[in-house]
Design an enzyme around this catalytic site. Structure first.
Site, PDB file in Angstrom:
ATOM      1  N   SER A  83      31.318  35.185  37.039  1.00  0.00           N
ATOM      2  CA  SER A  83      31.695  34.676  35.726  1.00  0.00           C
ATOM      3  C   SER A  83      30.528  34.821  34.741  1.00  0.00           C
ATOM      4  CB  SER A  83      32.185  33.234  35.852  1.00  0.00           C
ATOM      5  OG  SER A  83      32.945  32.850  34.729  1.00  0.00           O
ATOM      6  N   ASP A 120      38.876  34.974  37.785  1.00  0.00           N
ATOM      7  CA  ASP A 120      37.477  34.541  37.888  1.00  0.00           C
ATOM      8  C   ASP A 120      37.018  34.489  39.345  1.00  0.00           C
ATOM      9  OD1 ASP A 120      35.191  32.516  37.988  1.00  0.00           O
ATOM     10  OD2 ASP A 120      35.515  32.658  35.825  1.00  0.00           O
TER      11      ASP A 120
END
Length: 343
Positions: free
Chosen positions: A48, A200
């Site tokens: 991320s 993610d």
């Protein structure tokens, strides 16, 4: 050591957690580490916001060495802040008065938080606009990065359909791989790469440690943590409870890997495993757990330059203190008690 003799370089691996704009803390840590000529970087893993930092760091090292990496990181974070100026998600004067990066008083945040509970990005963002695409394109020459041999890079994403971790290595990294690693499913449509769809990476590896164990030479892994493991009190509001659920979820994969590392380390130390066949990893950590525990989820979307610089400064301070206290541990021992910290 003679005046003209260069200090021995300790090569380490760096693992970068995700956490939105809290990633500016990691920027500060990296900036301080890059200043230290005694430190060399073997491998970098990230998820991320950690994937963004990792990619910019690797590109900066490939194109301009440590100083190039420092400049590239600052350029990236300035672009993040400049881009955010066009967003309605801004801290109000009341938020700024409260300090700590709060945005809970922002009407735009309240509406955004409400809408994302009922509508998906396929409805709210049908054109699938992602400002990170432009920032990456303007900051990184991915062709240079993919052919670089200066550092090994690993980015983590979650395969939506298969429920498995996907780690993109240096030769596979592109803008879409970084966006896949940073694709929060409530905000962006799943990122498609070669017919597979990704969210993610924090759900499966935040950050992934195992590529650094198997694919690099250094035994030292420095984890830069953004998500607090411990918090001072039980959450009672709906927002606080949801924040804690998300933090626990995004820490779970790291906790599992640390348990495995601690187990193998203990077996090596007890003589049950041959160290010639099993690597004894040395684990280190830089964090600001007390400060991060006081920040709510809204602050992860706060890209106000003053807030980012505050996080950056905090990161530099923590890295400076860590170097002073633990540099001599590199190559010799872990500088944290893995069991006490993660188990």
């Amino acid at each position: 050591m003679q005046a003209n003799q260069l200090p021995a370089i300790r090569r380490i691996n760096i693992a970068l957690q995700g956490g939105g704009t809290h990633g500016a803390f990691s920027w500060g840590v990296l900036d301080r580490l890059l200043e230290d000529k005694r430190i060399g970087i073997d491998g970098i893993s990230g998820t991320s916001a950690g994937a963004v930092n990792a990619t910019v760091l690797a590109y900066g090292l490939a194109s301009g060495g440590p100083e190039g990496a420092r400049q590239a990181l600052e350029t990236c974070w300035r672009k993040v802040s400049d881009c955010a100026k066009l967003s309605p998600l801004q801290p109000t004067w009341l938020d700024k008065l409260m300090g700590g990066g709060h945005m809970e008083m922002s009407p735009a945040w309240m509406m955004f938080d409400h809408l994302t509970r009922f509508y998906s990005p396929y409805q709210l963002n049908p054109c699938n606009l992602n400002p990170l695409q432009n920032i990456l394109d303007e900051t990184i020459d991915f062709e240079v990065l993919r052919h670089s041999k200066s550092v090994k890079l690993f980015l983590c994403a979650t395969n939506v359909l298969r429920g498995r971790i996907r780690v993109f290595s240096t030769a596979e990294v592109c803008a879409k791989a970084v966006m896949a690693s940073a694709c929060l499913p409530a905000l962006f449509q799943a990122v498609e790469i070669d017919g597979e769809y990704y969210w993610d990476g924090g759900y499966m590896g935040n950050p992934p440690i195992y590529p650094l164990i198997y694919e690099t030479d250094s035994r030292d892994v420095l984890i830069i943590r953004l998500n607090p493991i411990h918090i001072p009190q039980v959450p009672t509001s709906a927002r606080e409870i949801l924040d804690r659920i998300n933090t626990l979820s995004f820490n779970s994969s790291l906790m599992r890997e640390m348990r495995a590392i601690e187990f193998i380390t203990r077996l090596i130390d007890e003589g049950a495993l041959d160290p010639a066949h099993y690597r004894r990893m040395l684990i280190h950590s830089i964090d600001a757990e007390a400060e991060m525990a006081r920040l709510g989820a809204a602050s992860k979307f706060n890209a106000d330059w003053a807030f980012l610089r505050g996080m950056f400064t905090l990161g530099r301070e923590r890295a400076d203190a860590w170097l002073a206290a633990n540099f001599d541990a590199l190559g010799q021992r872990s500088s944290i008690d893995i069991a006490e910290t993660f188990l």
